[in-house]
Design a protein around this motif. Structure first.
Motif, PDB file in Angstrom:
ATOM      1  N   LYS A   3       0.132  36.931   1.216  1.00  0.00           N
ATOM      2  CA  LYS A   3       0.686  35.659   1.374  1.00  0.00           C
ATOM      3  C   LYS A   3      -1.182  35.257   0.663  1.00  0.00           C
ATOM      4  O   LYS A   3      -0.903  34.128   0.136  1.00  0.00           O
ATOM      5  CB  LYS A   3      -0.265  35.449   3.161  1.00  0.00           C
ATOM      6  CG  LYS A   3       1.349  35.660   3.730  1.00  0.00           C
ATOM      7  CD  LYS A   3       1.733  35.063   5.125  1.00  0.00           C
ATOM      8  CE  LYS A   3       2.471  35.762   5.920  1.00  0.00           C
ATOM      9  NZ  LYS A   3       2.030  35.474   6.900  1.00  0.00           N
ATOM     10  N   ILE A   4      -1.815  35.562   0.748  1.00  0.00           N
ATOM     11  CA  ILE A   4      -3.342  34.926   0.319  1.00  0.00           C
ATOM     12  C   ILE A   4      -2.780  35.383  -1.804  1.00  0.00           C
ATOM     13  O   ILE A   4      -3.292  34.457  -2.241  1.00  0.00           O
ATOM     14  CB  ILE A   4      -4.037  35.930   0.346  1.00  0.00           C
ATOM     15  CG1 ILE A   4      -4.725  35.959   1.970  1.00  0.00           C
ATOM     16  CG2 ILE A   4      -5.657  36.145  -0.564  1.00  0.00           C
ATOM     17  CD1 ILE A   4      -5.533  36.779   2.601  1.00  0.00           C
ATOM     18  N   ILE A  16     -10.479  27.619   0.344  1.00  0.00           N
ATOM     19  CA  ILE A  16     -10.091  26.828   0.863  1.00  0.00           C
ATOM     20  C   ILE A  16      -8.959  27.899   1.595  1.00  0.00           C
ATOM     21  O   ILE A  16      -8.686  28.114   2.688  1.00  0.00           O
ATOM     22  CB  ILE A  16      -8.629  25.816   0.090  1.00  0.00           C
ATOM     23  CG1 ILE A  16      -9.699  25.134  -0.364  1.00  0.00           C
ATOM     24  CG2 ILE A  16      -7.498  25.267   1.506  1.00  0.00           C
ATOM     25  CD1 ILE A  16     -10.492  23.581  -0.218  1.00  0.00           C
ATOM     26  N   ILE A  17      -8.847  28.840   1.226  1.00  0.00           N
ATOM     27  CA  ILE A  17      -7.804  30.522   1.684  1.00  0.00           C
ATOM     28  C   ILE A  17      -8.514  31.233   2.475  1.00  0.00           C
ATOM     29  O   ILE A  17      -8.495  30.983   3.920  1.00  0.00           O
ATOM     30  CB  ILE A  17      -7.724  31.231   0.460  1.00  0.00           C
ATOM     31  CG1 ILE A  17      -6.190  30.555   0.088  1.00  0.00           C
ATOM     32  CG2 ILE A  17      -6.737  32.267   1.195  1.00  0.00           C
ATOM     33  CD1 ILE A  17      -6.519  31.447  -1.650  1.00  0.00           C
ATOM     34  N   ARG A  18      -9.738  30.568   2.343  1.00  0.00           N
ATOM     35  CA  ARG A  18     -10.657  31.437   3.744  1.00  0.00           C
ATOM     36  C   ARG A  18     -10.810  30.317   4.842  1.00  0.00           C
ATOM     37  O   ARG A  18     -10.466  30.940   5.383  1.00  0.00           O
ATOM     38  CB  ARG A  18     -12.649  31.420   2.961  1.00  0.00           C
ATOM     39  CG  ARG A  18     -13.114  31.808   4.091  1.00  0.00           C
ATOM     40  CD  ARG A  18     -14.748  31.872   3.665  1.00  0.00           C
ATOM     41  NE  ARG A  18     -14.792  30.465   3.600  1.00  0.00           N
ATOM     42  CZ  ARG A  18     -15.734  30.379   2.343  1.00  0.00           C
ATOM     43  NH1 ARG A  18     -16.519  30.505   1.345  1.00  0.00           N
ATOM     44  NH2 ARG A  18     -15.620  28.549   2.988  1.00  0.00           N
ATOM     45  N   ASP A  19     -10.778  29.075   4.872  1.00  0.00           N
ATOM     46  CA  ASP A  19     -10.742  28.453   5.584  1.00  0.00           C
ATOM     47  C   ASP A  19      -9.537  28.880   6.502  1.00  0.00           C
ATOM     48  O   ASP A  19      -9.501  28.094   7.925  1.00  0.00           O
ATOM     49  CB  ASP A  19     -10.964  27.412   5.538  1.00  0.00           C
ATOM     50  CG  ASP A  19     -12.748  26.661   4.704  1.00  0.00           C
ATOM     51  OD1 ASP A  19     -13.497  27.810   5.502  1.00  0.00           O
ATOM     52  OD2 ASP A  19     -12.787  25.932   4.609  1.00  0.00           O
ATOM     53  N   LEU A  21      -7.226  31.155   6.928  1.00  0.00           N
ATOM     54  CA  LEU A  21      -7.037  32.543   7.160  1.00  0.00           C
ATOM     55  C   LEU A  21      -5.939  32.809   8.758  1.00  0.00           C
ATOM     56  O   LEU A  21      -5.759  33.070   8.919  1.00  0.00           O
ATOM     57  CB  LEU A  21      -8.354  33.667   6.931  1.00  0.00           C
ATOM     58  CG  LEU A  21      -8.911  34.072   5.335  1.00  0.00           C
ATOM     59  CD1 LEU A  21      -9.343  35.133   5.551  1.00  0.00           C
ATOM     60  CD2 LEU A  21      -7.157  35.313   5.009  1.00  0.00           C
ATOM     61  N   PRO A  22      -7.431  31.587   9.516  1.00  0.00           N
ATOM     62  CA  PRO A  22      -6.287  31.769  10.775  1.00  0.00           C
ATOM     63  C   PRO A  22      -4.729  31.623  11.370  1.00  0.00           C
ATOM     64  O   PRO A  22      -3.501  31.475  11.575  1.00  0.00           O
ATOM     65  CB  PRO A  22      -7.537  31.143  11.718  1.00  0.00           C
ATOM     66  CG  PRO A  22      -8.542  30.973  11.007  1.00  0.00           C
ATOM     67  CD  PRO A  22      -8.198  31.298   9.607  1.00  0.00           C
ATOM     68  N   CYS A  23      -4.466  30.325   9.721  1.00  0.00           N
ATOM     69  CA  CYS A  23      -2.813  29.822  10.179  1.00  0.00           C
ATOM     70  C   CYS A  23      -2.360  30.684   8.985  1.00  0.00           C
ATOM     71  O   CYS A  23      -1.080  30.735   9.526  1.00  0.00           O
ATOM     72  CB  CYS A  23      -3.046  28.904   9.177  1.00  0.00           C
ATOM     73  SG  CYS A  23      -4.314  27.375   9.348  1.00  0.00           S
ATOM     74  N   ILE A  31      -8.313  25.261  14.301  1.00  0.00           N
ATOM     75  CA  ILE A  31      -9.002  23.763  14.485  1.00  0.00           C
ATOM     76  C   ILE A  31      -9.711  23.532  13.053  1.00  0.00           C
ATOM     77  O   ILE A  31     -10.021  25.002  12.753  1.00  0.00           O
ATOM     78  CB  ILE A  31     -10.334  24.268  15.684  1.00  0.00           C
ATOM     79  CG1 ILE A  31      -8.929  24.394  16.887  1.00  0.00           C
ATOM     80  CG2 ILE A  31     -11.055  23.817  16.179  1.00  0.00           C
ATOM     81  CD1 ILE A  31      -9.642  25.429  18.081  1.00  0.00           C
ATOM     82  N   VAL A  32      -9.772  22.421  12.938  1.00  0.00           N
ATOM     83  CA  VAL A  32     -10.351  22.042  12.257  1.00  0.00           C
ATOM     84  C   VAL A  32     -11.555  21.531  12.386  1.00  0.00           C
ATOM     85  O   VAL A  32     -11.523  20.253  12.672  1.00  0.00           O
ATOM     86  CB  VAL A  32      -9.559  20.727  10.966  1.00  0.00           C
ATOM     87  CG1 VAL A  32     -10.518  20.861   9.740  1.00  0.00           C
ATOM     88  CG2 VAL A  32      -8.638  22.254  10.364  1.00  0.00           C
ATOM     89  N   ALA A  33     -12.445  22.026  12.416  1.00  0.00           N
ATOM     90  CA  ALA A  33     -14.155  21.273  12.650  1.00  0.00           C
ATOM     91  C   ALA A  33     -14.570  20.038  12.538  1.00  0.00           C
ATOM     92  O   ALA A  33     -14.929  19.065  13.240  1.00  0.00           O
ATOM     93  CB  ALA A  33     -15.287  22.380  12.690  1.00  0.00           C
TER      94      ALA A  33
END
Length: 74
Positions: A3-4, A16-19, A21-23, A31-33
């Motif tokens: 997927k990555i 962006i991919i790092r952020d 990862l949970p998805c 959750i986007v802070a």
């Protein structure tokens, strides 16, 4: 992870991919802070480009299938 690799291949930057990862596992909620409007616009653009590519790939697949079927009936 495949997927990555596919996200990288479609032009999504690693930061962006790092952020994301949970998805990628489709588990739990996302959750986007601190949402960044520019980042959101870039992600929407990437998503729309992927959707266009998917349509073209499906059309190409269908054309190949029609051609193969025609060969089988020749």
């Amino acid at each position: 992870m495949l997927k990555i690799r596919r996200l990288l291949d479609s032009g999504v930057p690693t930061r962006i991919i790092r952020d994301m990862l949970p998805c990628l596992n489709d588990i739990g909620s996302t959750i986007v802070a601190d949402p960044d409007p520019e980042l959101r616009a870039m992600l929407v653009d990437q998503r729309d480009k992927l959707a266009e590519r998917i349509v073209l790939l499906q059309q190409n697949r269908d054309a190949l299938t029609r051609y193969i079927d025609a060969m089988d009936h020749a």
